[in-house]
Design a protein around this motif. Structure first.
Motif, PDB file in Angstrom:
ATOM      1  N   VAL A   1       0.835  -1.204   0.000  1.00  0.00           N
ATOM      2  CA  VAL A   1       0.000   0.000   0.000  1.00  0.00           C
ATOM      3  C   VAL A   1       0.870   1.254   0.000  1.00  0.00           C
ATOM      4  O   VAL A   1       0.665   2.184  -0.791  1.00  0.00           O
ATOM      5  N   VAL A   2       1.860   1.280   0.877  1.00  0.00           N
ATOM      6  CA  VAL A   2       2.733   2.451   0.979  1.00  0.00           C
ATOM      7  C   VAL A   2       3.504   2.658  -0.326  1.00  0.00           C
ATOM      8  O   VAL A   2       3.620   3.783  -0.827  1.00  0.00           O
ATOM      9  N   THR A   3       4.011   1.580  -0.888  1.00  0.00           N
ATOM     10  CA  THR A   3       4.765   1.682  -2.138  1.00  0.00           C
ATOM     11  C   THR A   3       3.861   2.153  -3.274  1.00  0.00           C
ATOM     12  O   THR A   3       4.262   2.962  -4.120  1.00  0.00           O
ATOM     13  N   ALA A   4       2.624   1.660  -3.281  1.00  0.00           N
ATOM     14  CA  ALA A   4       1.664   2.085  -4.305  1.00  0.00           C
ATOM     15  C   ALA A   4       1.370   3.584  -4.176  1.00  0.00           C
ATOM     16  O   ALA A   4       1.276   4.303  -5.178  1.00  0.00           O
ATOM     17  N   MET A   5       1.254   4.072  -2.951  1.00  0.00           N
ATOM     18  CA  MET A   5       0.989   5.500  -2.741  1.00  0.00           C
ATOM     19  C   MET A   5       2.213   6.350  -3.094  1.00  0.00           C
ATOM     20  O   MET A   5       2.076   7.462  -3.612  1.00  0.00           O
ATOM     21  N   LEU A   6       3.383   5.834  -2.850  1.00  0.00           N
ATOM     22  CA  LEU A   6       4.599   6.536  -3.268  1.00  0.00           C
ATOM     23  C   LEU A   6       4.670   6.629  -4.792  1.00  0.00           C
ATOM     24  O   LEU A   6       5.142   7.633  -5.345  1.00  0.00           O
ATOM     25  N   TYR A   7       4.189   5.604  -5.451  1.00  0.00           N
ATOM     26  CA  TYR A   7       4.164   5.632  -6.922  1.00  0.00           C
ATOM     27  C   TYR A   7       3.219   6.727  -7.414  1.00  0.00           C
ATOM     28  O   TYR A   7       3.530   7.453  -8.372  1.00  0.00           O
ATOM     29  N   GLU A   8       2.078   6.874  -6.736  1.00  0.00           N
ATOM     30  CA  GLU A   8       1.156   7.956  -7.093  1.00  0.00           C
ATOM     31  C   GLU A   8       1.826   9.314  -6.876  1.00  0.00           C
ATOM     32  O   GLU A   8       1.669  10.235  -7.680  1.00  0.00           O
TER      33      GLU A   8
ATOM     34  N   TYR B   1       5.011   9.939  -6.928  1.00  0.00           N
ATOM     35  CA  TYR B   1       6.050  10.062  -7.964  1.00  0.00           C
ATOM     36  C   TYR B   1       5.443  10.573  -9.266  1.00  0.00           C
ATOM     37  O   TYR B   1       5.948  11.516  -9.892  1.00  0.00           O
ATOM     38  N   LYS B   2       4.319   9.983  -9.659  1.00  0.00           N
ATOM     39  CA  LYS B   2       3.677  10.380 -10.909  1.00  0.00           C
ATOM     40  C   LYS B   2       3.109  11.800 -10.822  1.00  0.00           C
ATOM     41  O   LYS B   2       3.061  12.514 -11.829  1.00  0.00           O
ATOM     42  N   ALA B   3       2.720  12.209  -9.625  1.00  0.00           N
ATOM     43  CA  ALA B   3       2.098  13.528  -9.463  1.00  0.00           C
ATOM     44  C   ALA B   3       3.104  14.666  -9.512  1.00  0.00           C
ATOM     45  O   ALA B   3       2.733  15.809  -9.763  1.00  0.00           O
TER      46      ALA B   3
ATOM     47  N   GLY C   1      12.501   4.925 -13.200  1.00  0.00           N
ATOM     48  CA  GLY C   1      12.560   6.216 -12.519  1.00  0.00           C
ATOM     49  C   GLY C   1      11.935   6.178 -11.139  1.00  0.00           C
ATOM     50  O   GLY C   1      12.392   6.878 -10.212  1.00  0.00           O
ATOM     51  N   PHE C   2      10.901   5.375 -10.959  1.00  0.00           N
ATOM     52  CA  PHE C   2      10.257   5.266  -9.652  1.00  0.00           C
ATOM     53  C   PHE C   2      11.184   4.614  -8.645  1.00  0.00           C
ATOM     54  O   PHE C   2      11.281   5.054  -7.485  1.00  0.00           O
TER      55      PHE C   2
END
Length: 545
Positions: free
Chosen positions: A178-185, A187-189, A229-230
């Protein structure tokens, strides 16, 4: 009196009952956090509300913080539905002093409660909004040691982790996914910086959190879910930092007696609940007054004025590491893990009552800390190990009003033995060549294994506390029978030699055979546990006497 935002508007009733209300605008603090979150916390149970939430509450009272904490639950969603929503995200902290006095304070620092549940699109999208906000400075965690785990003791992925790796960020279930998925969001933002701050009782907790996040990111990169990049983004600690911390505040389960007392005072619906995932929680939290939170000051996007919080020390990584080792591996937690499970076997409910009335158990506890721990304790400088231990035994451990139970101290011990005992064992090996001179620590390990048999010293069965390895360990010990020491053959060897469990092979350290001997003595029959403890600690001359 109702613990709701409307309910606390009747200030006269609360003040007459001796309960302090927030001196700040609770609704305004919540709205600011919802619009521009600064501080998110994952794992929103008892220790969070009374300690971390209490720090934020204090900062709001002082004007050092102008918004609340965004509360995120990654595991037990019932907590949101049963403890946060019905009470408008308010809490009630009850501080218990050793002389019986109590302090009551309504907590208004909890802005909103969000379920980190990918299957719930409304909640999942709200979580994305929070994590993609450029204002967000820190995400703190109290999810226990097992929350960071990706592998089982055999080295393979845990089943839910395997599923998270295969399904990718949009279907994340475990806390680390969950935390990694939110970090990906995030990153994209905009690749915004952030600090992820573990506040759990585990050695080098920031490093553990970082390793789990990097592992998830790398596995998703391999599977094509995220780009190179992520991985670079989460790997750069100048952008995504993982500060280390040491946290300390004894927080027992909510007391049914305190719940009843609160209701007599006029506060409605205070009874604890047990969720489907066996979380024992209430609208209030009871805890001791002393608290320590030592934090590495590494926040790439800025941070709240944490240093103004009660018991908070902002410092460097080396000092945090020494403070954490002092507390988690020597002074406090090893005592809990050494004598708590034995207390269950001996039939004691309350930890403090056991120490106050059983001379051998108090002596064993003091041996763990004073005799065996302080000899190899690191000195962090900002806290004195000797003074820390003295406070524990003079003020904190004897406090029977805390109501801390031995069964609580037996929760998740399999996840802690490597940290709480393994580090001291390794220090002895480094200093003396082996750890054979230890007595109380191996006695505690033997006691934990004896506890896992789920039969007390009088031959009565009891239910074990929650532990992710409970079934696996009981399976390994199933042929062992209390009253028949000959049934203990080689069952302990796979456990005591497990480097993943103890962070060292205890046989190589000179302790495996010693623990086996103690264990066999503990299963000799009725009263054998009590007799074994007395044998090993009763006649020992100690430094503290």
């Amino acid at each position: 009196m109702k613990l709701t935002r409307n309910g606390i508007k009747e200030r006269g009733l609360w003040e007459k009952a001796g309960i302090t209300l927030p001196g700040y605008d609770v609704e305004e603090a919540a709205e600011r956090a919802k619009k521009e979150p600064v501080w998110v916390h994952c794992g929103i149970g008892n220790i969070f509300r009374v300690f971390i939430g209490g720090i934020a509450d204090g900062l709001l009272e002082e004007g050092a913080l102008d918004r609340g904490i965004t509360c995120v639950e990654t595991f037990d969603y019932d907590v949101v539905d049963k403890i946060y929503k019905p009470y408008d995200n308010l809490g009630l902290n009850v501080i218990l002093h050793g002389d019986g006095k109590r302090e009551y304070k309504v907590l208004g620092a909890l802005a909103e409660a969000v379920k980190a549940r990918s299957a719930d699109l409304e909640q999942w999208n709200r979580l994305k909004e929070i994590f993609t906000s450029s204002s967000l400075q820190m995400v703190s965690f109290t999810i226990t040691e097992k929350g960071y785990a990706l592998h089982g003791t055999d080295g393979t992925w845990l089943p839910y982790v395997q599923s998270d790796i295969e399904k990718g960020p949009d279907s994340a279930t475990g806390a680390m996914a969950v935390v990694t998925a939110m970090l990906y969001e995030r990153y994209k933002a905009g690749k915004y910086p952030l600090a992820l701050v573990s506040m759990d009782n585990c050695a080098q907790n920031g490093s553990r959190l970082r390793q789990s996040v990097l592992t998830m990111a790398e596995e998703w990169r391999k599977a094509g879910f995220v780009e190179d990049g992520f991985v670079g983004y989460v790997s750069d600690e100048k952008v995504v930092a993982f500060p280390w911390t040491m946290i300390d505040k004894i927080t027992p389960r909510p007391s049914e007696q305190i719940a009843a007392d609160l209701e007599k005072m006029g506060v409605e619906h205070m009874q604890p609940v047990i969720t489907e995932k066996k979380t024992y929680i209430a609208p209030f939290v009871n805890a001791e007054k002393p608290q320590y939170l030592v934090i590495e000051d590494s926040f790439p996007n800025g941070r709240p004025n944490l240093e103004k919080g009660f018991g908070v020390y902002m410092t460097d990584r080396t000092t945090v590491n020494l403070s954490e080792r002092m507390k988690v591996t020597v002074c406090l937690n090893p005592v809990h893990s050494a004598v708590g499970p034995l207390g269950v076997v001996l039939g004691y409910d309350l930890f403090a009552h056991m120490l106050n009335t059983n001379e051998d158990m108090m002596k064993m506890a003091r041996m763990v800390a004073y005799d065996e721990g302080l000899l190899v304790v690191p000195n962090p400088g900002i806290l004195s190990p000797q003074a820390f231990v003295d406070e524990l035994f003079e003020e904190r451990f004897p406090n029977e009003y805390l109501g801390d139970t031995n069964l609580r101290l037996a929760v998740d011990v399999s996840q802690m033995v490597g940290i709480r005992f393994g580090e001291t064992v390794k220090a002895y090996v480094e200093k003396y060549g082996d750890a054979s001179r230890l007595t109380a620590i191996p006695l505690g390990i033997a006691g934990w294994l004896r506890y896992l048999l789920a039969v007390d010293d009088e031959g009565k069965a009891y239910e074990l506390a929650p532990d992710p390895m409970k079934e696996e360990l009981q399976e390994q010990l199933k042929e062992i029978a209390v009253g028949q020491p000959e049934t203990c053959k080689n069952q302990l060897r796979p456990i005591l030699s497990n480097n993943r469990l103890f962070a060292i092979n205890l046989y190589d350290a000179g302790l495996g055979d010693k623990i086996e001997k103690m264990f066999r003595e503990m299963i000799d029959g009725t009263g054998a546990v009590k007799a074994t403890i007395h044998k090993y600690v009763g006649s020992v001359s100690t430094d503290f006497e």
